[in-house]
Design an enzyme around this catalytic site. Structure first.
Site, mmCIF file in Angstrom:
data_model
loop_
_atom_site.group_PDB
_atom_site.id
_atom_site.type_symbol
_atom_site.label_atom_id
_atom_site.label_comp_id
_atom_site.label_asym_id
_atom_site.label_seq_id
_atom_site.Cartn_x
_atom_site.Cartn_y
_atom_site.Cartn_z
ATOM 1 N N ARG A 102 -6.754 4.125 -8.106
ATOM 2 C CA ARG A 102 -7.738 4.150 -7.395
ATOM 3 C C ARG A 102 -8.846 4.794 -8.078
ATOM 4 O O ARG A 102 -8.772 5.651 -8.891
ATOM 5 C CB ARG A 102 -7.608 4.461 -5.860
ATOM 6 C CG ARG A 102 -6.363 3.907 -4.890
ATOM 7 C CD ARG A 102 -6.285 4.289 -3.721
ATOM 8 N NE ARG A 102 -5.251 3.494 -2.849
ATOM 9 C CZ ARG A 102 -4.102 3.689 -3.157
ATOM 10 N NH1 ARG A 102 -3.491 4.828 -3.616
ATOM 11 N NH2 ARG A 102 -3.122 2.883 -2.336
ATOM 12 N N LYS A 129 -3.455 8.110 -1.865
ATOM 13 C CA LYS A 129 -3.659 7.665 -0.389
ATOM 14 C C LYS A 129 -2.540 7.897 0.224
ATOM 15 O O LYS A 129 -1.614 7.547 0.117
ATOM 16 C CB LYS A 129 -3.863 6.061 -0.494
ATOM 17 C CG LYS A 129 -4.345 5.517 0.815
ATOM 18 C CD LYS A 129 -4.842 4.134 1.002
ATOM 19 C CE LYS A 129 -5.391 3.513 2.078
ATOM 20 N NZ LYS A 129 -5.849 1.986 2.041
ATOM 21 N N HIS A 145 -12.690 -1.084 -7.628
ATOM 22 C CA HIS A 145 -11.058 -1.532 -6.877
ATOM 23 C C HIS A 145 -10.792 -2.850 -7.412
ATOM 24 O O HIS A 145 -9.494 -3.075 -7.310
ATOM 25 C CB HIS A 145 -11.294 -1.248 -5.438
ATOM 26 C CG HIS A 145 -9.951 -1.082 -4.600
ATOM 27 N ND1 HIS A 145 -9.334 0.260 -4.822
ATOM 28 C CD2 HIS A 145 -9.312 -1.841 -3.993
ATOM 29 C CE1 HIS A 145 -8.243 0.053 -4.155
ATOM 30 N NE2 HIS A 145 -8.388 -0.893 -3.504
ATOM 31 N N ARG A 154 -8.105 -2.528 -9.873
ATOM 32 C CA ARG A 154 -6.796 -2.322 -9.661
ATOM 33 C C ARG A 154 -6.126 -3.489 -8.791
ATOM 34 O O ARG A 154 -4.826 -3.785 -9.165
ATOM 35 C CB ARG A 154 -6.936 -1.266 -8.266
ATOM 36 C CG ARG A 154 -5.379 -1.077 -7.469
ATOM 37 C CD ARG A 154 -5.736 0.226 -6.435
ATOM 38 N NE ARG A 154 -4.622 0.223 -5.509
ATOM 39 C CZ ARG A 154 -3.529 0.978 -5.520
ATOM 40 N NH1 ARG A 154 -3.268 1.665 -6.733
ATOM 41 N NH2 ARG A 154 -2.445 0.666 -4.605
ATOM 42 N N HIS A 175 2.254 1.426 -2.622
ATOM 43 C CA HIS A 175 2.302 0.795 -1.457
ATOM 44 C C HIS A 175 3.610 1.378 -0.398
ATOM 45 O O HIS A 175 4.601 1.227 -1.044
ATOM 46 C CB HIS A 175 2.086 -0.914 -1.534
ATOM 47 C CG HIS A 175 0.986 -1.027 -1.844
ATOM 48 N ND1 HIS A 175 0.779 -2.412 -2.332
ATOM 49 C CD2 HIS A 175 -0.492 -0.655 -2.023
ATOM 50 C CE1 HIS A 175 -0.610 -2.681 -2.622
ATOM 51 N NE2 HIS A 175 -1.327 -1.402 -2.279
ATOM 52 N N TYR A 199 -1.025 -9.998 -3.416
ATOM 53 C CA TYR A 199 -1.238 -10.410 -4.632
ATOM 54 C C TYR A 199 -0.857 -11.548 -5.352
ATOM 55 O O TYR A 199 -0.919 -12.336 -6.377
ATOM 56 C CB TYR A 199 -1.130 -9.191 -5.539
ATOM 57 C CG TYR A 199 -1.884 -8.018 -5.367
ATOM 58 C CD1 TYR A 199 -3.263 -7.917 -5.660
ATOM 59 C CD2 TYR A 199 -1.322 -6.910 -4.922
ATOM 60 C CE1 TYR A 199 -4.124 -6.843 -5.005
ATOM 61 C CE2 TYR A 199 -1.900 -5.666 -4.151
ATOM 62 C CZ TYR A 199 -3.546 -5.557 -4.605
ATOM 63 O OH TYR A 199 -4.075 -4.661 -4.314
#
Length: 283
Positions: free
Chosen positions: A93, A118, A224, A227, A250, A259
């Site tokens: 990120r 995150k 972003h 990414r 994640h 994705y």
């Protein structure tokens, strides 16, 4: 004086906000429920009927092809180019890249440690082998800058989680320096001491935005997007989704599965039945 506790009726929402976004609905709902009725009026809110909690709609991410990533990189140079390569090559990120410290990159194991990402989680991601020499040169530049700052009585950076108090001199150590430091110092408001911050994220954002424009790419690409492209291209190259999940950090694999929507052939990775018809040329 607060009124006596009794049931109250919630008025219907105004027509002009019925088309508001989910984010615009959530905050007023909290304010009405907790602040006004529970704390100010001290009234117990009864059952609210006919109100559906807003949910955030699913949006597919913008993804660049490998050729488009190459085109974007052609129009970026210097430190922004190096950082852009890390965004794409490591799936970082933007702020994770800006906040990298010297100790976070392990050249011997070709990996990057992302600290407090995150959700305040740490994770490992890959260090692209093609970037090692460029990063080592960046380290040399930053080290020379840091040594010059130390000679001038400077060289301190901010430390996370109040480590400044626990280790007063750690802020001047080489390991804690930013990999991408800002060109100028700033004055800390609390201590009055001059420190060096990391390069501001807007520098990279402007560089990527301008590069996308010059490359003639019509997609609304941003930092972003790199990414998103990282994850999609790994899946296209045959890596399993669990590996991609760990690299991205994640919590749930369902987040990573978004994705899979662009796996090489578009759509959902299947061939359209129209492609098997003998229609001849459509030109």
């Amino acid at each position: 004086m607060p009124r006596s506790k009794s049931r109250v009726q919630i008025p219907s929402p105004a027509p002009d906000i019925l088309n508001a976004s989910p984010a615009q609905w959530r905050q007023p709902r909290r304010e009405v429920t907790f602040s006004l009725y529970n704390e100010v009026l001290e009234k117990r809110v009864g059952l609210i009927q006919g109100v559906v909690r807003a949910s955030r709609p699913l949006r597919l991410p913008v993804v660049l092809t490998k050729e488009e990533v190459t085109q974007v990189l052609r129009y970026i140079d210097g430190t922004p180019r190096l950082m852009t390569l890390l965004l794409y090559g490591g799936g970082l990120r933007l702020m994770e890249c800006c906040r990298l410290r010297v100790k976070d990159i392990d050249f011997s194991r070709n990996q990057i440690v992302v600290r407090a990402g995150k959700g305040d989680k740490d994770r490992y991601t890959m260090l692209p082998a093609a970037m090692k020499n460029a990063l080592l040169k960046q380290y040399q530049v930053v080290k020379h800058q840091h040594e010059t700052d130390l000679k001038n009585g400077l060289g301190r950076v901010a430390l996370p989680n109040a480590l400044d108090h626990k280790y007063p001199n750690a802020g001047k150590e080489w390991a804690w320096q930013w990999v991408f430091p800002a060109p100028k110092h700033f004055t800390d408001r609390q201590t009055g001491e001059k420190r060096r911050h990391h390069l501001h994220e807007s520098v990279i954002q402007r560089a990527v935005k301008e590069a996308v424009r010059k490359a003639g790419i019509s997609k609304p690409a941003s930092c972003h997007t790199l990414r998103h492209s990282f994850a999609t291209h790994l899946l296209e190259d045959g890596y399993d989704i669990r590996t991609v999940q760990e690299l991205l950090g994640h919590k749930d694999v369902s987040t990573t599965m978004i994705y899979t929507h662009v796996l090489n052939r578009g759509g959902r990775g299947v061939q359209s039945p129209a492609d098997s018809l003998s229609l001849g040329s459509m030109d």
